[in-house]
Design a protein around this motif. Structure first.
Motif, PDB file in Angstrom:
ATOM      1  N   GLY A 232      38.444  30.902  38.753  1.00 40.61           N
ATOM      2  CA  GLY A 232      38.746  29.488  38.546  1.00 40.61           C
ATOM      3  C   GLY A 232      37.523  28.626  38.322  1.00 40.61           C
ATOM      4  O   GLY A 232      37.643  27.470  37.909  1.00 40.61           O
ATOM      5  N   ASP A 233      36.340  29.175  38.586  1.00 40.04           N
ATOM      6  CA  ASP A 233      35.090  28.420  38.415  1.00 40.04           C
ATOM      7  C   ASP A 233      34.728  28.386  36.939  1.00 40.04           C
ATOM      8  O   ASP A 233      34.249  29.371  36.383  1.00 40.04           O
ATOM      9  CB  ASP A 233      33.980  29.086  39.230  1.00 40.04           C
TER      10      ASP A 233
ATOM     11  N   GLY B 288      31.840  31.035  42.097  1.00 38.03           N
ATOM     12  CA  GLY B 288      32.442  30.214  43.144  1.00 38.03           C
ATOM     13  C   GLY B 288      31.444  29.585  44.073  1.00 38.03           C
ATOM     14  O   GLY B 288      30.445  29.002  43.651  1.00 38.03           O
ATOM     15  N   PHE B 289      31.659  29.739  45.386  1.00 36.34           N
ATOM     16  CA  PHE B 289      30.771  29.111  46.360  1.00 36.34           C
ATOM     17  C   PHE B 289      29.482  29.900  46.574  1.00 36.34           C
ATOM     18  O   PHE B 289      28.503  29.369  47.112  1.00 36.34           O
ATOM     19  CB  PHE B 289      31.494  28.962  47.705  1.00 36.34           C
ATOM     20  N   THR B 290      29.441  31.174  46.159  1.00 35.77           N
ATOM     21  CA  THR B 290      28.318  32.031  46.542  1.00 35.77           C
ATOM     22  C   THR B 290      26.990  31.589  45.935  1.00 35.77           C
ATOM     23  O   THR B 290      25.983  31.451  46.643  1.00 35.77           O
ATOM     24  CB  THR B 290      28.600  33.498  46.168  1.00 35.77           C
TER      25      THR B 290
ATOM     26  N   VAL C  98      40.767  19.435  42.480  1.00 35.57           N
ATOM     27  CA  VAL C  98      39.989  20.565  42.998  1.00 35.57           C
ATOM     28  C   VAL C  98      40.579  21.915  42.591  1.00 35.57           C
ATOM     29  O   VAL C  98      39.997  22.956  42.893  1.00 35.57           O
ATOM     30  CB  VAL C  98      39.893  20.509  44.540  1.00 35.57           C
ATOM     31  N   TYR C  99      41.713  21.889  41.912  1.00 35.73           N
ATOM     32  CA  TYR C  99      42.360  23.141  41.513  1.00 35.73           C
ATOM     33  C   TYR C  99      42.059  23.502  40.062  1.00 35.73           C
ATOM     34  O   TYR C  99      41.902  22.635  39.195  1.00 35.73           O
ATOM     35  CB  TYR C  99      43.878  23.049  41.687  1.00 35.73           C
ATOM     36  N   HIS C 100      42.012  24.800  39.824  1.00 39.57           N
ATOM     37  CA  HIS C 100      41.900  25.320  38.471  1.00 39.57           C
ATOM     38  C   HIS C 100      43.240  25.073  37.768  1.00 39.57           C
ATOM     39  O   HIS C 100      44.241  24.703  38.393  1.00 39.57           O
ATOM     40  CB  HIS C 100      41.587  26.822  38.539  1.00 39.57           C
ATOM     41  N   THR C 101      43.272  25.303  36.465  1.00 36.38           N
ATOM     42  CA  THR C 101      44.497  25.072  35.700  1.00 36.38           C
ATOM     43  C   THR C 101      45.629  26.012  36.091  1.00 36.38           C
ATOM     44  O   THR C 101      46.785  25.784  35.728  1.00 36.38           O
ATOM     45  CB  THR C 101      44.234  25.213  34.186  1.00 36.38           C
TER      46      THR C 101
ATOM     47  N   SER D  24      35.519  24.284  39.686  1.00 33.29           N
ATOM     48  CA  SER D  24      34.127  24.105  40.116  1.00 33.29           C
ATOM     49  C   SER D  24      34.011  23.023  41.187  1.00 33.29           C
ATOM     50  O   SER D  24      33.238  23.167  42.146  1.00 33.29           O
ATOM     51  CB  SER D  24      33.238  23.765  38.915  1.00 33.29           C
ATOM     52  N   ARG D  25      34.783  21.950  41.040  1.00 33.13           N
ATOM     53  CA  ARG D  25      34.737  20.886  42.050  1.00 33.13           C
ATOM     54  C   ARG D  25      35.256  21.397  43.389  1.00 33.13           C
ATOM     55  O   ARG D  25      34.707  21.070  44.443  1.00 33.13           O
ATOM     56  CB  ARG D  25      35.560  19.682  41.594  1.00 33.13           C
ATOM     57  N   GLY D  26      36.299  22.216  43.338  1.00 33.88           N
ATOM     58  CA  GLY D  26      36.823  22.794  44.567  1.00 33.88           C
ATOM     59  C   GLY D  26      35.812  23.699  45.250  1.00 33.88           C
ATOM     60  O   GLY D  26      35.657  23.674  46.475  1.00 33.88           O
TER      61      GLY D  26
END
Length: 303
Positions: free
Chosen positions: A95-96, A102-104, A262-265, A272-274
């Protein structure tokens, strides 16, 4: 606070050095004697050179006292650390849209600002759809033994797919008892996952990241899923407390609605915001857990 104290000491030392450096370093007279002349003004280039020498002397003094490379603000003995990320699609970064895992990778950016860390090597083993019994099976086969043995930090995302496993069995005849039964299996699997990790590494902090209810943006009202997710997250909290060198990160509230987009499509994974919000929460939780004390100063975050 550590950085603030260092900066304050630096300011005080600079004030002192403004007197001592002029007395101990190269002076106009000494420079002239070295040239075999007297009463000759320093050429501009030479004057700049002497000022540079003085500045370098100050930096050397600061580095010696604080054990810091003052130009890079890194400790002289700053270490390269290894970070292994285990889990599901949240670790994989599905989703990023910026493809930053992601967060990593975002977490690494924050970690590398810490003076004791020279660099962070990421080993991302997240995979979309992975459930707790699948991760446990990989650990039992020794897939990550070498990486875990040398890791300085371990993060885990797990649980969402275990819940979805129940949902997919019979979505039209779901009962809470079905989730309660699977929760027992989930906890047992997660407990064994931690034991397997600790068998290879007893010191690395475990950052156990909770999960959220992906159906919350589909249905506005409170559903039984809210209670289910809370209960499953509570099991992870208990495991973190039992380990003693682990930290739980709650993220359920970050994805309760999509008001902040904050969700992907796919309306299931973060965008990315999420992931940015997840990263901030991870940093906040690690700080609250006392990560600096937990690692004897090796890992921390700038205030």
């Amino acid at each position: 606070m550590r950085l603030f104290v260092s900066v304050l000491c630096c300011c005080l030392l600079l004030a002192a050095c403004s007197v001592t450096v002029d007395e101990s370093d190269i002076t106009q007279e000494e420079y002239e004697k070295s040239l075999g002349t007297s009463n000759v003004p320093l050429p501009i280039d030479d004057a700049l050179y002497i000022e540079q020498v003085k500045r370098e002397s100050i930096v050397d003094k600061l580095s010696e006292i604080f054990q810091l490379d003052w130009l890079s603000r890194k400790e002289i003995d700053a270490k390269d650390i290894e970070y292994i990320a285990l889990g599901d699609s949240l670790t994989d970064g599905v989703g990023d849209e910026y493809k930053r895992q992601g967060f990593t990778e975002r977490l690494i950016e924050r970690l590398e600002k810490w003076p004791a860390i020279a660099s962070v090597t990421l080993d991302n083993r997240g995979k979309r759809g992975r459930r707790s019994e699948q991760l446990l099976a990989l650990l039992e086969k020794g897939h990550y033994d070498k990486e875990l043995a040398t890791a300085n930090l371990v993060t885990i995302t797990m649980g969402g797919n275990d819940v979805m496993k129940v949902v997919k069995t019979d979505i039209f005849s779901l009962k809470k008892e079905m989730f309660d039964e699977e929760k027992v299996n989930f906890k047992n699997n997660y407990e064994q996952i931690i034991k397997r990790i600790r068998a290879k590494n007893t010191e690395a902090p475990l950052i156990l990241i909770g999960f959220y209810n992906p159906f919350s943006i589909v249905v506005d009202e409170i559903t039984p899923f809210e209670e289910i997710i809370v209960e499953w997250n509570n099991e992870i909290i208990q495991l973190a407390e039992e380990d003693g060198n682990a930290c739980f990160v709650p993220v359920m509230d970050l994805f309760h609605t999509n008001e902040d987009l904050v969700y992907h499509t796919d309306f299931f994974h973060p965008n990315s915001r999420g992931y940015e919000r997840m990263t901030e929460r991870i940093v906040s939780a690690m700080t609250a857990c006392g990560i600096e004390e937990m690692t004897d100063g090796l890992i921390g975050f700038e205030e």
